[in-house]
Design an enzyme around this catalytic site. Structure first.
Site, PDB file in Angstrom:
ATOM      1  N   ARG A 156      30.609  44.532  35.997  1.00 42.93           N
ATOM      2  CA  ARG A 156      31.523  43.950  35.030  1.00 42.93           C
ATOM      3  C   ARG A 156      31.943  42.589  35.554  1.00 42.93           C
ATOM      4  O   ARG A 156      32.175  42.410  36.752  1.00 42.93           O
ATOM      5  CB  ARG A 156      32.774  44.827  34.850  1.00 42.93           C
ATOM      6  CG  ARG A 156      32.505  46.132  34.186  1.00 42.93           C
ATOM      7  CD  ARG A 156      32.016  45.994  32.764  1.00 42.93           C
ATOM      8  NE  ARG A 156      33.074  45.640  31.823  1.00 42.93           N
ATOM      9  CZ  ARG A 156      32.851  45.342  30.558  1.00 42.93           C
ATOM     10  NH1 ARG A 156      31.608  45.306  30.063  1.00 42.93           N
ATOM     11  NH2 ARG A 156      33.863  45.058  29.760  1.00 42.93           N
ATOM     12  N   TYR A 195      32.837  49.857  45.007  1.00 42.03           N
ATOM     13  CA  TYR A 195      34.132  49.401  44.512  1.00 42.03           C
ATOM     14  C   TYR A 195      35.129  49.402  45.681  1.00 42.03           C
ATOM     15  O   TYR A 195      36.082  50.165  45.690  1.00 42.03           O
ATOM     16  CB  TYR A 195      34.548  50.379  43.412  1.00 42.03           C
ATOM     17  CG  TYR A 195      35.716  50.010  42.519  1.00 42.03           C
ATOM     18  CD1 TYR A 195      36.427  48.827  42.643  1.00 42.03           C
ATOM     19  CD2 TYR A 195      36.117  50.897  41.525  1.00 42.03           C
ATOM     20  CE1 TYR A 195      37.482  48.542  41.803  1.00 42.03           C
ATOM     21  CE2 TYR A 195      37.173  50.626  40.675  1.00 42.03           C
ATOM     22  CZ  TYR A 195      37.853  49.448  40.830  1.00 42.03           C
ATOM     23  OH  TYR A 195      38.910  49.170  39.999  1.00 42.03           O
ATOM     24  N   ASP A 220      38.097  48.133  48.198  1.00 43.19           N
ATOM     25  CA  ASP A 220      39.264  47.268  48.311  1.00 43.19           C
ATOM     26  C   ASP A 220      39.121  46.399  49.562  1.00 43.19           C
ATOM     27  O   ASP A 220      38.270  46.649  50.413  1.00 43.19           O
ATOM     28  CB  ASP A 220      40.536  48.128  48.410  1.00 43.19           C
ATOM     29  CG  ASP A 220      40.998  48.602  47.040  1.00 43.19           C
ATOM     30  OD1 ASP A 220      40.750  47.889  46.050  1.00 43.19           O
ATOM     31  OD2 ASP A 220      41.594  49.692  46.955  1.00 43.19           O
ATOM     32  N   ARG A 263      44.989  42.269  31.233  1.00 42.48           N
ATOM     33  CA  ARG A 263      46.295  42.094  31.858  1.00 42.48           C
ATOM     34  C   ARG A 263      46.658  40.615  31.976  1.00 42.48           C
ATOM     35  O   ARG A 263      45.784  39.752  31.876  1.00 42.48           O
ATOM     36  CB  ARG A 263      46.362  42.788  33.217  1.00 42.48           C
ATOM     37  CG  ARG A 263      45.271  42.385  34.188  1.00 42.48           C
ATOM     38  CD  ARG A 263      45.281  43.287  35.447  1.00 42.48           C
ATOM     39  NE  ARG A 263      44.170  42.966  36.323  1.00 42.48           N
ATOM     40  CZ  ARG A 263      43.773  43.680  37.361  1.00 42.48           C
ATOM     41  NH1 ARG A 263      44.397  44.791  37.668  1.00 42.48           N
ATOM     42  NH2 ARG A 263      42.752  43.314  38.105  1.00 42.48           N
ATOM     43  N   ARG A 307      52.624  60.574  40.484  1.00 37.93           N
ATOM     44  CA  ARG A 307      53.735  60.984  41.345  1.00 37.93           C
ATOM     45  C   ARG A 307      54.819  61.670  40.559  1.00 37.93           C
ATOM     46  O   ARG A 307      55.173  61.213  39.478  1.00 37.93           O
ATOM     47  CB  ARG A 307      54.365  59.741  41.957  1.00 37.93           C
ATOM     48  CG  ARG A 307      53.792  59.394  43.263  1.00 37.93           C
ATOM     49  CD  ARG A 307      54.662  58.363  43.955  1.00 37.93           C
ATOM     50  NE  ARG A 307      53.740  57.479  44.653  1.00 37.93           N
ATOM     51  CZ  ARG A 307      53.590  56.218  44.375  1.00 37.93           C
ATOM     52  NH1 ARG A 307      54.317  55.641  43.435  1.00 37.93           N
ATOM     53  NH2 ARG A 307      52.713  55.515  45.050  1.00 37.93           N
ATOM     54  N   GLU A 352      43.283  38.062  31.819  1.00 38.25           N
ATOM     55  CA  GLU A 352      41.975  38.545  32.283  1.00 38.25           C
ATOM     56  C   GLU A 352      41.212  39.184  31.124  1.00 38.25           C
ATOM     57  O   GLU A 352      41.690  40.136  30.514  1.00 38.25           O
ATOM     58  CB  GLU A 352      42.156  39.587  33.396  1.00 38.25           C
ATOM     59  CG  GLU A 352      42.732  38.981  34.654  1.00 38.25           C
ATOM     60  CD  GLU A 352      42.747  39.940  35.843  1.00 38.25           C
ATOM     61  OE1 GLU A 352      42.147  41.037  35.773  1.00 38.25           O
ATOM     62  OE2 GLU A 352      43.387  39.583  36.849  1.00 38.25           O
ATOM     63  N   ARG A 376      41.807  56.417  41.578  1.00 37.61           N
ATOM     64  CA  ARG A 376      42.373  55.344  42.403  1.00 37.61           C
ATOM     65  C   ARG A 376      43.890  55.275  42.242  1.00 37.61           C
ATOM     66  O   ARG A 376      44.580  54.802  43.125  1.00 37.61           O
ATOM     67  CB  ARG A 376      41.788  53.984  41.961  1.00 37.61           C
ATOM     68  CG  ARG A 376      40.377  53.733  42.410  1.00 37.61           C
ATOM     69  CD  ARG A 376      39.822  52.465  41.754  1.00 37.61           C
ATOM     70  NE  ARG A 376      40.577  51.251  42.018  1.00 37.61           N
ATOM     71  CZ  ARG A 376      40.419  50.467  43.091  1.00 37.61           C
ATOM     72  NH1 ARG A 376      39.541  50.789  43.992  1.00 37.61           N
ATOM     73  NH2 ARG A 376      41.128  49.367  43.227  1.00 37.61           N
TER      74      ARG A 376
END
Ligand code: FAD
Ligand code: UDP
Length: 360
Positions: free
Chosen positions: A243, A342, A344, A274, A170, A294, A166
């Site tokens: 989860r 999963y 988005d 996070r 770069r 979280e 995901r």
């Protein structure tokens, strides 16, 4: 009958209304929006179910949502904090420079290639091997292993490789977390966007469809179900694994707590994954700030399911449920939970539009 007022249910309901169909949304929570729900605290739109950054390369989906909200130019650039060391995400030249001192893309590629040979990661079939193959061992150790094992509660060796795919890797100094053509946060929060989608549509909040199935089914010809597929069948083939996440939200009497919307804590010891500082999504200048830590946990009945665990075992069980679902002639299963995927947000909108076109 539309079960769930998340993006899937709301887009479907809107499309149905456009064609003069009457629908009723039942939502077991006390508010609309599903996981994209935002709530104003201290004048800041707080993402109550975790940070939601809209991004897509699908122009049709982007144009569609822009009819219901104006989006700002927020670009997600999370920071990783590993025991006090700060790294840029996603993995890019800034990360490689901080980790190894390399300056050019060529140097970075050479370094990763060395690691690939050292750890023999051809045909990476699990997340650990895939991660080392993409970014090398040092980054895996400091920025991936701890975070991923906290997030998923499983060793990286036992997780599917697609999870790490995901994230972009770069060889440029670009900290944009996504490769999508379009990105932003709806001004005024996601709740306002969903309210606009749902204008003129009847909604019953605080109503669990499965607990009132008989009565509710008698009201409708067709059911769009966006809850968990295994719950619909009362877990008759066993429970799918999810989860769950616990959000600990705190108001802090400071203007700026961490200087970024998203900071990932990538070591194994910090108990949360996070910290989100919500005001940065909308470049807010409020005097106070709101943060959410979280904590990731294995889902058990009664918890909110957030992330489907799409490993081999669960995907096989899902297919058995899907078989049952295909035989329910009046019911269409959709969304992240209904399809156990999963997805988005943009994919959910895309799928809802597709299903609406087919079913309506
Ligand atoms: P949901 O939003 O889950 O909606 C389903 C609704 O159905 C819920 O409101 C639920 O209460 C209701 N429901 C369930 N069962 C019943 C029942 N029996 N009776 C009545 N109602 C019921 N996507 C992105 O694109 N960008 C991001 O940055 C991003 N961040 C995320 C962060 C987190 C922590 C999570 C968990 C997800 C994130 N996502 C992100 C994914 C995004 O949340 C989903 O793609 C999207 O919200 C799914 O919409 P949905 O309608 O399928 O499901
Ligand atoms: N990930 C990681 N370190 C990070 C951020 C992400 O190892 O600092 C891994 C982790 O396994 C996570 C996956 O990349 O589950 C996908 O990250 P993403 O940010 O897309 O997860 P989400 O926003 O869906 O929680």
């Amino acid at each position: 009958m539309i079960v769930g007022s998340g993006l899937f249910g709301s887009v479907f309901a809107h499309e149905a209304k456009k064609l003069n169909k009457t629908s009723l949304i039942v939502e077991k929570r006390l508010h609309i929006g599903g996981n994209v729900y935002t709530e104003a605290i201290e004048g800041i739109n707080v993402h109550k179910y975790g940070a939601h950054i809209f991004h897509t390369s699908n122009k049709k989906v982007w144009d569609y949502l822009n009819r219901f909200a104006e989006f700002n130019r927020y670009t997600n650039s999370p920071i990783a904090n590993y025991k006090g060391e700060i790294y840029n995400l996603p993995f890019n030249m800034n990360t490689f420079n901080r980790m190894w001192g390399v300056v050019t893309p060529e140097e970075a590629k050479l370094k990763i290639e060395e690691e690939r040979l050292k750890y023999k990661t051809e045909n990476p079939e699990n997340l650990e091997r895939q991660a080392i193959s993409l970014v090398g061992f040092d980054i895996y150790e400091k920025l991936i292993k701890g975070y991923t094992e906290k997030q998923w509660g499983r060793p990286c060796k036992d997780l599917p490789a697609f999870i790490i795919n995901r994230l972009p890797v770069r060889f440029s100094y670009d900290n944009n977390y996504f490769n999508s053509l379009y990105q932003g946060i709806p001004l005024g929060g996601y709740t306002a966007l969903v309210e606009n989608l749902l204008e003129g549509i009847e909604i019953r909040l605080g109503t669990d469809y499965l607990e009132n199935k008989k009565e509710l089914d008698s009201l409708a010809e067709k059911v769009i179900y966006t809850g968990p597929i295994d719950a619909y069948f009362y877990y008759s083939l066993g429970a799918l694994e999810y989860r769950s996440v616990r959000f600990e939200t705190e108001i802090i009497d400071k203007e700026n707590f961490q200087g970024n919307a998203v900071v990932n804590f990538t070591d194994a010891e910090t108990p949360y994954t996070r910290i989100i500082e919500h005001k940065h999504f909308e470049f807010g200048a409020q005097p106070k700030t709101v943060i959410s830590r979280e904590y990731s946990a294995e889902w058990k009945k009664g918890d909110e399911p957030y992330y489907p665990v799409n490993d081999k075992k669960n995907n096989e069980l899902y297919l058995r449920y899907k078989d049952l679902a295909d035989r329910e002639r009046r019911v269409v299963f959709g969304g992240r939970l209904g399809e156990y995927r999963y997805y988005d947000m943009d994919k959910v909108v895309e799928k809802a539009l597709e299903v609406a076109e087919r079913e309506l």
